[in-house]
Scaffold this active site. Structure first.
Site, PDB file in Angstrom:
ATOM      1  N   ASP A  98      53.425  40.029  -4.177  1.00 48.43           N
ATOM      2  CA  ASP A  98      52.191  39.577  -4.825  1.00 48.43           C
ATOM      3  C   ASP A  98      52.375  39.534  -6.340  1.00 48.43           C
ATOM      4  O   ASP A  98      53.299  40.143  -6.895  1.00 48.43           O
ATOM      5  CB  ASP A  98      51.030  40.504  -4.470  1.00 48.43           C
ATOM      6  N   HIS A 135      56.829  34.587  -3.278  1.00 44.53           N
ATOM      7  CA  HIS A 135      55.411  34.937  -3.218  1.00 44.53           C
ATOM      8  C   HIS A 135      54.953  35.222  -1.787  1.00 44.53           C
ATOM      9  O   HIS A 135      53.830  35.691  -1.576  1.00 44.53           O
ATOM     10  CB  HIS A 135      54.575  33.804  -3.822  1.00 44.53           C
TER      11      HIS A 135
END
Length: 492
Positions: A467, A463
């Site tokens: 995204d 992450h």
């Protein structure tokens, strides 16, 4: 007469290389065109052959040294006598029948400095033939078989099973050997490091930093003008404060005497230790998250059923599901390139190619062979590559190079019956796709309940650079390509 071995032409605009591996030691007999060492540049790997037959003399450029074009690498003493080698050899005046030859650890590969003796196939007193397998060594990644350098009797084993040996250790002694002159192991001659033209960090150092997940700023270069060498990376890792190290495992809870007598304690193999270490490092380093979807396998299964016989007849390999998933992932990675990227310090490195890792379970543990440039391969090429890598993985024959450089990984837990799981990232990669079991389930389609072969898909991603939108988009594109394989042909 001595023959000099020099760095060959490395290619346009390439002015230097790093000595990655020596296949010969001082005192070894060499034949014309036999490979002596391997050089690593920023772009390619170059093998250096012997230009004359004889005995390996002095090695001037050791492993890890940086050398320029036409730099002196080593010398070969022409002829069949070992006495001409500059290294200090064992006295060769003893009768051939009384000669003892040391069995040494063979070349283990770049960045591999030690191994564990896993199995001895012979015991002291056994008669051995030249090139007969004596023992098997286990490294972090691969198993290495050690052949006998000469015929004779195994008179001594200096490294028993379970012991850890370094890359230059003695394993055993062959007595009454009848090896060709010059093949007995010798004391390594002092090596002289030759400097190269300092332009950028050594390729082996770059690889070591990438594997360790440390930035260039954390390493102090010892080369000219601050050039970082592989040893500098090792020193930087060794100097990390203890406080930043991974927490020490908690001591084992007390076990009753009755239970302890029924337990069996087995030492973890080096491969299993490495798997455990890397998986835990992945969890500690990446901001890992998993997103899920499901795919209707009806169209892929129908296409495979219709063409599998013709496919095998023409290409000589079976048509499986992995080629469809590999193609679908390559297709999706073009649209969502951050899933194919990696973090290097404060930079994001985007890969304009796909080196696809295919996770494979073996009796020794999980390995991930890499199919290079999978995005440029056909269905048949992918199936052949997967079959070949899978066989080599099961046989323990994969080399280090075959398991390095992957940019994305596919793991198929469905072959073991897994219905859903969250795969763990293979660092420094930023994405891994988990495939699962195909199971018939009732689905609502056009207002009707129908039975369809469904598979859950899981994408674990980092992450920090991917995204949620990108991760979901990637998985949806994989789903669309599999539910309508024609999209792959039309590049949609």
């Amino acid at each position: 007469m001595s023959t000099e071995i020099r760095v060959p032409t490395l290619g346009e605009s390439v002015t230097e290389a790093t000595v990655a591996t020596w296949f010969k030691k001082p005192g070894d007999a060499v034949a014309v065109d036999e490979m002596l060492c391997e050089l690593e540049t920023d772009k390619v790997t170059v093998e250096v052959p012997a230009t004359a037959a004889g005995v390996m003399g002095e090695i001037v450029a050791a492993e890890g040294d940086t050398v320029g074009v036409d730099a002196l690498l080593a010398t070969i003493v022409e002829g069949s006598r070992a006495g001409g080698a500059p290294a200090k050899a064992a006295p060769a005046t003893a009768p051939a029948g009384d000669k003892s030859i040391n069995v040494m650890v063979p070349t283990l590969g770049e960045s591999v400095t030690e191994a564990t003796v896993s199995t001895w196939f012979k015991k002291v007193g056994d008669t051995v033939a030249q090139d007969e397998m004596l023992c098997e060594l286990e490294t972090d990644k691969v198993s290495v078989e050690v052949p006998s350098p000469a015929a004779g009797v195994l008179s001594e084993i200096t490294a028993p099973e379970g012991s850890t040996v370094d890359a230059s250790a003695k394993l055993a002694v062959i007595g009454g050997a009848s090896a060709p002159a010059g093949t007995a192991p010798v004391a390594a001659a002092p090596v002289v490091s030759t400097g190269g033209k300092d332009v950028e960090d050594a390729p082996s150092a770059k690889k070591a930093m990438a594997e360790a997940g440390i930035s260039r700023d954390a390493v102090t270069g010892s080369g000219r003008d601050g050039r970082i060498m592989k040893d500098d990376v090792a020193k930087a890792l060794a100097s990390v404060p203890a406080a930043s190290a991974a927490p020490v495992a908690a001591p084992r809870a007390p076990v009753s005497a009755d239970d302890a007598s029924r337990e069996e304690r087995v030492k973890m193999t080096r491969l299993r230790q490495t798997i455990a270490k890397r998986l835990k490092e992945s969890q500690n380093t990446a901001a890992m998250l998993t997103t899920y979807n499901e795919v209707d396998m009806t169209e892929v299964m129908a296409l495979r059923k219709e063409y599998k016989d013709l496919f095998e007849k023409k290409h000589g390999t079976k048509l499986g599901f992995m080629s469809f998933f590999t193609k679908a992932c390559c297709h999706a990675l073009r649209e969502v390139p951050e899933v194919n990227a990696e973090i290097d310090g404060t930079d994001v490195v985007y890969k304009n190619f796909v080196h696809m890792g295919i996770a494979a379970g073996t009796p020794s543990g999980l390995v991930v062979p890499v199919i290079r440039d999978a995005d440029a391969m056909s269905f048949s090429d992918i199936e052949k590559a997967i079959a070949e890598k899978g066989k080599r993985a099961r046989d323990g024959k994969l080399s280090m190079a075959e398991m390095q450089g992957g940019t994305f990984t596919i793991s198929n837990g469905g072959v073991y019956g897994s219905l859903m799981s969250s795969p763990i990232l293979n660092p420094p990669q930023s994405g891994i796709l988990g495939m699962h079991k195909i199971q018939d389930r009732p689905m609502a389609i056009n207002g009707q309940v129908v039975i369809r072969p469904m598979m859950y898909l899981a994408l674990s991603y980092d992450h920090r650079i991917v995204d949620g939108k990108g991760a979901v988009t990637f998985l949806v594109r994989v789903k669309e390509a599999l539910e309508d394989p024609r999209r792959l042909l039309m590049d949609l």
